[in-house]
Design a protein around this motif. Structure first.
Motif, mmCIF file in Angstrom:
data_model
loop_
_atom_site.group_PDB
_atom_site.id
_atom_site.type_symbol
_atom_site.label_atom_id
_atom_site.label_comp_id
_atom_site.label_asym_id
_atom_site.label_seq_id
_atom_site.Cartn_x
_atom_site.Cartn_y
_atom_site.Cartn_z
ATOM 1 N N HIS A 1 1.451 -1.588 -0.348
ATOM 2 C CA HIS A 1 0.069 -0.224 0.244
ATOM 3 C C HIS A 1 0.582 1.148 -0.219
ATOM 4 C CE1 HIS A 1 -3.540 -2.526 1.299
ATOM 5 N NE2 HIS A 1 -4.478 -1.642 0.485
ATOM 6 N N ASN A 2 1.570 1.471 0.806
ATOM 7 C CA ASN A 2 2.641 2.553 0.483
ATOM 8 C C ASN A 2 4.144 2.987 0.213
ATOM 9 O OD1 ASN A 2 1.547 3.427 3.175
ATOM 10 N ND2 ASN A 2 2.806 2.434 4.377
ATOM 11 N N TRP B 1 -8.441 0.235 5.557
ATOM 12 C CA TRP B 1 -8.917 -0.396 3.811
ATOM 13 C C TRP B 1 -9.130 0.234 2.921
ATOM 14 C CZ3 TRP B 1 -5.172 -2.883 6.970
ATOM 15 C CH2 TRP B 1 -4.743 -4.235 6.377
ATOM 16 N N VAL C 1 -8.913 3.572 2.533
ATOM 17 C CA VAL C 1 -7.466 3.789 1.181
ATOM 18 C C VAL C 1 -7.763 3.526 0.647
ATOM 19 C CG1 VAL C 1 -4.845 3.009 0.960
ATOM 20 C CG2 VAL C 1 -5.317 3.573 3.250
ATOM 21 N N HIS C 2 -8.246 2.589 0.379
ATOM 22 C CA HIS C 2 -8.794 2.110 -1.420
ATOM 23 C C HIS C 2 -10.005 3.030 -2.232
ATOM 24 C CE1 HIS C 2 -7.770 -2.475 -0.647
ATOM 25 N NE2 HIS C 2 -7.206 -1.521 -0.482
ATOM 26 N N GLY D 1 -2.246 -6.794 1.105
ATOM 27 C CA GLY D 1 -1.270 -5.644 0.397
ATOM 28 C C GLY D 1 -2.423 -5.647 -0.604
ATOM 29 N N VAL D 2 -1.365 -4.762 -1.949
ATOM 30 C CA VAL D 2 -2.038 -4.939 -2.989
ATOM 31 C C VAL D 2 -1.322 -6.154 -3.867
ATOM 32 C CG1 VAL D 2 -3.038 -3.071 -4.952
ATOM 33 C CG2 VAL D 2 -2.167 -2.235 -2.116
#
Ligand SMILES: Nc1ccn([C@@H]2O[C@H](COP(=O)(O)O)[C@@H](O)[C@H]2O)c(=O)n1
Length: 270
Positions: A30-31, A76, A79-80, A128-129
């Protein structure tokens, strides 16, 4: 294929990647997206604020997983939503990964290579992504055919702009539900009932719940942060606990032991 090890199931961020490198925190998937290439200045500040608010809750030893769960969903989701609003471009992601300080644990390439050579399936189960995770392992030349990934994947429109995330959200404390819903994938991957599971959170222990016939699960927990506060619960839950260990030395030693045991067995039987 190894008879003594049918499958490895591993978390990704801070398990296959380092927690810190040269004194600095290694970015999570994510970061890695928190890059001015992809999002505007206000959003980079916002993402950092969200991390500083919710990460301490994620690792708080005084809260149980049920208490943490609503906060994780909130983190989550926020952020998404922010990433979707920022209209992230698919074609900029490889560059964002190259420019990031993402780094795999020392010895991680050897770990991936050995599993590929021995044709042992490696399931990476990450909150995570997925698209970023894939790019990290591709750029490290370890995205071998035995690697399978369950994660949060991005959905891009026909012009390559992020429009949504696919499927059910996976966060650190709902991996059990994810494992059960991906049961078919997990079952398809297993052959024998011996699994090696690697994680950095108690939530990772449920990653093998979809493998219905896994009788022997050896669990290894990387305890990276809040070590004293979380040591007892990790020792009570994982078979092996590694404290502030940025290497894959122990998982590699386990693999070497299994491979050499099988070679000796073959020689004895000849
Ligand atoms: N917005 C977010 C949400 C989560 N994280 C961190 O990523 C980790 C999830 O990935 P795993 O491969 O470990 O399942 C999680 O532990 C969070 O700390 C984040 O950085 N930003």
């Amino acid at each position: 294929m190894l008879l003594l090890l049918s499958q490895v199931i591993s978390d990704f961020d801070m398990t296959l990647t380092k927690f810190a490198h040269k004194g600095k925190r290694v970015p999570t998937t994510h970061n890695i997206l928190n890059n001015k290439l992809l999002i505007d200045d206000d959003s980079t500040v916002k993402m950092k604020e969200l991390f500083n608010t919710y990460y301490p809750i994620e690792i708080d030893a005084s809260l149980n997983p049920e208490e943490k769960l609503p906060y994780m969903v909130e983190w989550w989701t926020k952020v998404h939503d922010l990433l979707i609003q920022q209209r992230i471009r698919k074609d900029e992601m490889a560059r964002a990964v190259r420019e990031s300080n993402a780094v795999l644990r020392e010895g991680c390439s050897a770990f991936f290579d050995c599993l590929a050579e021995q044709r042992v399936p490696l399931l990476i189960f990450s909150a995570g992504v997925g698209d970023i995770l894939e790019e990290v392992i591709r750029q490290n030349h370890v995205f071998h055919p035995n690697v399978h990934i369950i994660s949060n994947y991005m959905d891009f429109d026909h012009t390559g702009v992020l429009q949504a995330f696919k499927g059910q959200l996976i966060h650190s404390y709902n991996k059990r539900a994810g494992a059960l819903s991906h049961g078919a994938t997990l079952r398809e991957l297993h052959g024998q009932p011996n699994v090696l599971l690697l994680g950095d959170s108690l939530g990772d222990l449920s990653m093998a719940d979809g493998v219905s016939t896994a009788q022997n699960i050896l669990t290894v927990g990387f305890l990276n942060d809040q070590v004293e506060e979380r040591k007892e619960s990790f020792l009570n839950s994982f078979d092996i606990v590694l404290l502030r260990d940025e290497t894959m030395d122990v998982p590699n030693a386990i693999l070497r032991f299994i491979v050499s045991s099988e070679i000796s067995k073959v020689h004895r039987e000849k």
